[in-house]
Write a protein that holds these residues in place. Sequence first.
Motif, PDB file in Angstrom:
ATOM      1  N   ARG A  77       0.809  -1.145   0.267  1.00 14.27           N
ATOM      2  CA  ARG A  77      -0.010  -0.043  -0.625  1.00 14.27           C
ATOM      3  C   ARG A  77       0.946   1.645  -0.136  1.00 14.27           C
ATOM      4  O   ARG A  77       1.934   1.162   0.924  1.00 14.27           O
ATOM      5  CB  ARG A  77      -1.186   0.359   1.193  1.00 14.27           C
ATOM      6  CG  ARG A  77      -1.726   0.870   1.047  1.00 14.27           C
ATOM      7  CD  ARG A  77      -3.110   0.896   2.334  1.00 14.27           C
ATOM      8  NE  ARG A  77      -2.393   1.675   3.454  1.00 14.27           N
ATOM      9  CZ  ARG A  77      -3.633   1.601   4.412  1.00 14.27           C
ATOM     10  NH1 ARG A  77      -3.929   0.606   5.027  1.00 14.27           N
ATOM     11  NH2 ARG A  77      -2.116   2.578   5.382  1.00 14.27           N
ATOM     12  N   LEU A  78       0.756   2.095  -1.030  1.00 15.95           N
ATOM     13  CA  LEU A  78       1.330   3.433  -0.654  1.00 15.95           C
ATOM     14  C   LEU A  78       0.817   4.574  -0.646  1.00 15.95           C
ATOM     15  O   LEU A  78      -0.895   5.268  -1.494  1.00 15.95           O
ATOM     16  CB  LEU A  78       1.924   3.597  -2.709  1.00 15.95           C
ATOM     17  CG  LEU A  78       2.812   2.696  -3.268  1.00 15.95           C
ATOM     18  CD1 LEU A  78       4.001   2.760  -4.739  1.00 15.95           C
ATOM     19  CD2 LEU A  78       3.820   1.542  -1.845  1.00 15.95           C
ATOM     20  N   ASP A  79       1.124   5.054   0.245  1.00 16.19           N
ATOM     21  CA  ASP A  79       0.227   6.136   0.443  1.00 16.19           C
ATOM     22  C   ASP A  79       0.691   7.424   0.581  1.00 16.19           C
ATOM     23  O   ASP A  79       1.733   7.735   1.144  1.00 16.19           O
ATOM     24  CB  ASP A  79      -0.995   6.602   2.009  1.00 16.19           C
ATOM     25  CG  ASP A  79      -1.691   5.298   1.873  1.00 16.19           C
ATOM     26  OD1 ASP A  79      -2.039   4.305   1.234  1.00 16.19           O
ATOM     27  OD2 ASP A  79      -1.895   5.003   3.035  1.00 16.19           O
ATOM     28  N   ARG A  80       0.348   8.829  -0.380  1.00 14.14           N
ATOM     29  CA  ARG A  80       1.386  10.429   0.146  1.00 14.14           C
ATOM     30  C   ARG A  80       2.667   9.760  -0.233  1.00 14.14           C
ATOM     31  O   ARG A  80       3.170  10.269  -0.060  1.00 14.14           O
ATOM     32  CB  ARG A  80       0.716  10.359   1.291  1.00 14.14           C
ATOM     33  CG  ARG A  80      -1.145  11.279   1.555  1.00 14.14           C
ATOM     34  CD  ARG A  80      -0.920  11.596   2.649  1.00 14.14           C
ATOM     35  NE  ARG A  80      -0.368  10.393   3.948  1.00 14.14           N
ATOM     36  CZ  ARG A  80      -1.562   9.193   4.254  1.00 14.14           C
ATOM     37  NH1 ARG A  80      -2.511   9.131   3.660  1.00 14.14           N
ATOM     38  NH2 ARG A  80      -0.427   9.082   5.039  1.00 14.14           N
ATOM     39  N   VAL A  81       2.282   9.570  -1.517  1.00 11.56           N
ATOM     40  CA  VAL A  81       4.407   8.726  -2.071  1.00 11.56           C
ATOM     41  C   VAL A  81       4.275  10.198  -3.394  1.00 11.56           C
ATOM     42  O   VAL A  81       3.725   9.792  -4.126  1.00 11.56           O
ATOM     43  CB  VAL A  81       4.178   7.956  -2.271  1.00 11.56           C
ATOM     44  CG1 VAL A  81       5.780   7.248  -2.963  1.00 11.56           C
ATOM     45  CG2 VAL A  81       4.846   6.346  -0.925  1.00 11.56           C
ATOM     46  N   ILE A  82       4.767  10.566  -3.104  1.00  9.45           N
ATOM     47  CA  ILE A  82       5.374  11.235  -4.620  1.00  9.45           C
ATOM     48  C   ILE A  82       6.794   9.961  -5.174  1.00  9.45           C
ATOM     49  O   ILE A  82       8.001  10.182  -5.082  1.00  9.45           O
ATOM     50  CB  ILE A  82       5.998  12.295  -4.604  1.00  9.45           C
ATOM     51  CG1 ILE A  82       4.584  13.594  -4.494  1.00  9.45           C
ATOM     52  CG2 ILE A  82       6.062  13.539  -5.906  1.00  9.45           C
ATOM     53  CD1 ILE A  82       5.191  14.625  -3.504  1.00  9.45           C
ATOM     54  N   ILE A  83       6.656  10.142  -6.920  1.00 14.70           N
ATOM     55  CA  ILE A  83       8.086   9.513  -7.500  1.00 14.70           C
ATOM     56  C   ILE A  83       8.007  10.386  -8.730  1.00 14.70           C
ATOM     57  O   ILE A  83       7.271  10.684  -9.747  1.00 14.70           O
ATOM     58  CB  ILE A  83       7.808   8.033  -7.763  1.00 14.70           C
ATOM     59  CG1 ILE A  83       6.861   7.241  -7.228  1.00 14.70           C
ATOM     60  CG2 ILE A  83       8.430   7.472  -9.011  1.00 14.70           C
ATOM     61  CD1 ILE A  83       6.948   5.748  -7.357  1.00 14.70           C
ATOM     62  N   SER A  84       9.040  11.559  -8.391  1.00 11.75           N
ATOM     63  CA  SER A  84       9.082  12.320 -10.044  1.00 11.75           C
ATOM     64  C   SER A  84      10.587  11.544 -10.620  1.00 11.75           C
ATOM     65  O   SER A  84      11.502  11.426  -9.874  1.00 11.75           O
ATOM     66  CB  SER A  84       9.453  13.636  -9.402  1.00 11.75           C
ATOM     67  OG  SER A  84      10.288  14.545  -9.600  1.00 11.75           O
ATOM     68  N   GLY A  85      10.751  11.308 -11.984  1.00 13.41           N
ATOM     69  CA  GLY A  85      11.715  11.979 -12.855  1.00 13.41           C
ATOM     70  C   GLY A  85      12.988  12.940 -12.189  1.00 13.41           C
ATOM     71  O   GLY A  85      12.750  14.391 -12.437  1.00 13.41           O
ATOM     72  N   ARG A  86      13.788  12.765 -12.816  1.00 19.02           N
ATOM     73  CA  ARG A  86      15.372  13.662 -12.563  1.00 19.02           C
ATOM     74  C   ARG A  86      16.260  13.435 -13.578  1.00 19.02           C
ATOM     75  O   ARG A  86      16.468  12.554 -14.482  1.00 19.02           O
ATOM     76  CB  ARG A  86      16.241  13.405 -11.046  1.00 19.02           C
ATOM     77  CG  ARG A  86      15.005  13.308  -9.552  1.00 19.02           C
ATOM     78  CD  ARG A  86      16.092  12.777  -8.835  1.00 19.02           C
ATOM     79  NE  ARG A  86      16.678  14.415  -8.482  1.00 19.02           N
ATOM     80  CZ  ARG A  86      18.515  14.737  -8.566  1.00 19.02           C
ATOM     81  NH1 ARG A  86      18.833  13.358  -9.126  1.00 19.02           N
ATOM     82  NH2 ARG A  86      19.105  15.230  -8.041  1.00 19.02           N
ATOM     83  N   GLY A  87      16.564  14.768 -14.238  1.00 19.40           N
ATOM     84  CA  GLY A  87      17.547  14.654 -15.508  1.00 19.40           C
ATOM     85  C   GLY A  87      16.839  14.624 -16.716  1.00 19.40           C
ATOM     86  O   GLY A  87      15.488  14.154 -17.245  1.00 19.40           O
ATOM     87  N   LEU A  88      17.480  14.358 -17.431  1.00 23.47           N
ATOM     88  CA  LEU A  88      17.464  13.896 -18.972  1.00 23.47           C
ATOM     89  C   LEU A  88      16.434  12.692 -19.414  1.00 23.47           C
ATOM     90  O   LEU A  88      16.306  11.447 -18.055  1.00 23.47           O
ATOM     91  CB  LEU A  88      18.238  13.195 -20.237  1.00 23.47           C
ATOM     92  CG  LEU A  88      19.388  14.444 -19.520  1.00 23.47           C
ATOM     93  CD1 LEU A  88      21.001  13.527 -21.087  1.00 23.47           C
ATOM     94  CD2 LEU A  88      19.056  15.337 -20.475  1.00 23.47           C
ATOM     95  N   VAL A 133       1.163 -10.377  -6.552  1.00 19.52           N
ATOM     96  CA  VAL A 133       0.878  -9.072  -6.378  1.00 19.52           C
ATOM     97  C   VAL A 133      -0.177  -8.177  -6.017  1.00 19.52           C
ATOM     98  O   VAL A 133      -0.816  -8.393  -7.610  1.00 19.52           O
ATOM     99  CB  VAL A 133       2.088  -8.463  -6.620  1.00 19.52           C
ATOM    100  CG1 VAL A 133       2.067  -6.776  -7.076  1.00 19.52           C
ATOM    101  CG2 VAL A 133       3.826  -8.729  -6.801  1.00 19.52           C
ATOM    102  N   LYS A 134      -0.513  -7.607  -5.405  1.00 18.87           N
ATOM    103  CA  LYS A 134      -1.509  -6.894  -5.065  1.00 18.87           C
ATOM    104  C   LYS A 134      -1.338  -5.359  -4.499  1.00 18.87           C
ATOM    105  O   LYS A 134      -0.873  -5.604  -2.828  1.00 18.87           O
ATOM    106  CB  LYS A 134      -2.347  -7.132  -3.564  1.00 18.87           C
ATOM    107  CG  LYS A 134      -3.050  -8.486  -5.325  1.00 18.87           C
ATOM    108  CD  LYS A 134      -4.065  -9.212  -3.532  1.00 18.87           C
ATOM    109  CE  LYS A 134      -4.944 -10.622  -3.547  1.00 18.87           C
ATOM    110  NZ  LYS A 134      -4.839 -10.647  -5.071  1.00 18.87           N
ATOM    111  N   CYS A 135      -1.467  -4.283  -5.242  1.00 19.88           N
ATOM    112  CA  CYS A 135      -0.809  -2.809  -4.905  1.00 19.88           C
ATOM    113  C   CYS A 135      -1.485  -1.821  -4.913  1.00 19.88           C
ATOM    114  O   CYS A 135      -3.184  -1.643  -5.762  1.00 19.88           O
ATOM    115  CB  CYS A 135       0.468  -2.081  -5.865  1.00 19.88           C
ATOM    116  SG  CYS A 135       1.142  -1.421  -5.279  1.00 19.88           S
TER     117      CYS A 135
END
Length: 406
Positions: free
Chosen positions: A116-127, A141-143
Motif C-alpha cells: 500500500r502506497l499512501d501519499r508517495v511522490i515519484i518524480s523523474g530527474r535529469g534527462l 502481487v497486489k498493490c
Amino acid sequence: MENKDEIIIPQSYEAGVIIVDEAGKFGYKSLQEAVNAASPGQTIKVKKGIYRETVRINKSLIIEGESFSNTHFINVGMYGFVLEDAVEVIISNITINIRSGIGIKLTSKAQISTARLDRVIISGRGLMGASYAITATGKNVKCSVNQCTIKNKISWGVKATDGAEVRIKDSIISAVMCVDASGEGTVVTSDHSIYTPWSAKVTRGVSADNKVSVILQHNSFIGFTRAIHAARGAQLQLLGNKFEGNKIWCIYADDKGTKVSVYSNTFSDNRPSKKVDRLTEKVKIRTDYLTCACIWAEGGAELDINSNSFENNFHCIDIQDAGTFASISLNRFVDNRIYEAYDNLVKNIIAESGNHVDHAVIVRNGASISVKNNEFIRNGICQVVVEHSDKAESSIEESDNVYVNL
C-alpha cells in the motif's frame, strides 16, 4: 483530494518503532539498515533528509516518512525500492526521485504480497530515460496507490503485468504512458484520479492489452494524443470519466474478444491540434490527426456505449471492420464539428486522403451498429453515416433517435 502530508515524529525513541535520520542519532542513518534490523510487522519512521540508496524489502513493514515534501530518496542503480516476497508493506509520506530505472518494483513468487502506497511522490530527474514509477509483476502481487503523485520525465507511470492487481485512487499521474496493463489475469482499477501526459509527443493514458481487466471510474484524461487503448481480448469498463483536450482518440478498441463498456462519461473539446505557420500564417493540421475520434473501434471489438455526453468534439464515434459491433444508446451529441478555421484546409485533405471526419457516428468497412434513443443536435456535415466497401456491407439498426439541425 485530501492531502495528509505531515506525520509528527517524537524526538525520543518510541517503543517498537525504529527511527532513521541522516545523522544516525537513533542508531540508523539509512533506511536499508533499519529494514535489515527490523522484525516483521515493525514500524520504521524516517525523518526529513535526502537518502541516496536502493531499499530492498522482503518482510512485512510499515515505513512512514516525516513528510513527502522533505523526506527524499534518490535511487542508486536501477531501483529506488524493491519489494520481493514482502507479505504486507505500507509506505507513506516520502518522495522518490529517479533518473532512470524503477521507482518501486513489486514482485512475488512464493506468496501473496500486498503493498500500500499512501501519499508517495515519484518524480523523474535529469534527462528523459526509460523510467518506470511503479511496476507490479505476477499473480501474487497486489498493490494499492492512494493519494500519490507521479510526475516529471517519467516514461511509464504504473506498469502491471502477468496477473498482478493494482488499484489507483485519488492520485495524479503524469507520464508518457500513465498506466500499462498486460498479461492474462492482470487487473487494474482506477477511481477519482487525474491523468495527464508528460510530453507533447505521442502519449497514452491507459493501455489494456492481452486479456486484462481494467475498470476506470470517475477519472479525468486530459491532453493525450491517445488516451485509452484496449486490444487482444482486454475487458475495459469506463464509468463517469471525463475526456477533454485529447488529440487523436479518447478510446481505441481493437481485436476480436476485446469488450469495452462506456457508461456516463463526458467527452468535450477533443480535437487535433492546430498550428499556424509563422511564415505563411496558414493553419496546419497533421493528416493522421484526421482519424481523431472520441471512440474508435475496429478488428472485431465489441462496445456498449450508453448514456454519455459528446460536446464540441472533432468527431465522436467511428466503428469499422467486419465483426466489429457497437451498441449506441441514450447518448447526447451536441455541436461536434470541424473548427471553422479548419474548414477549407480539412475538406481539401479529406478529398485527397479519403478520411472521414465531421460526423457524430460513422460505421464502415462491414461493421455493425445499433443506434437507439440518442439525441443528435447540430453535428457537422452528417449526424450518422453508413458506408459500404467493395468487400463488405456495413449495417445499422436505428430507432427512436432525435435529430436537430439548427
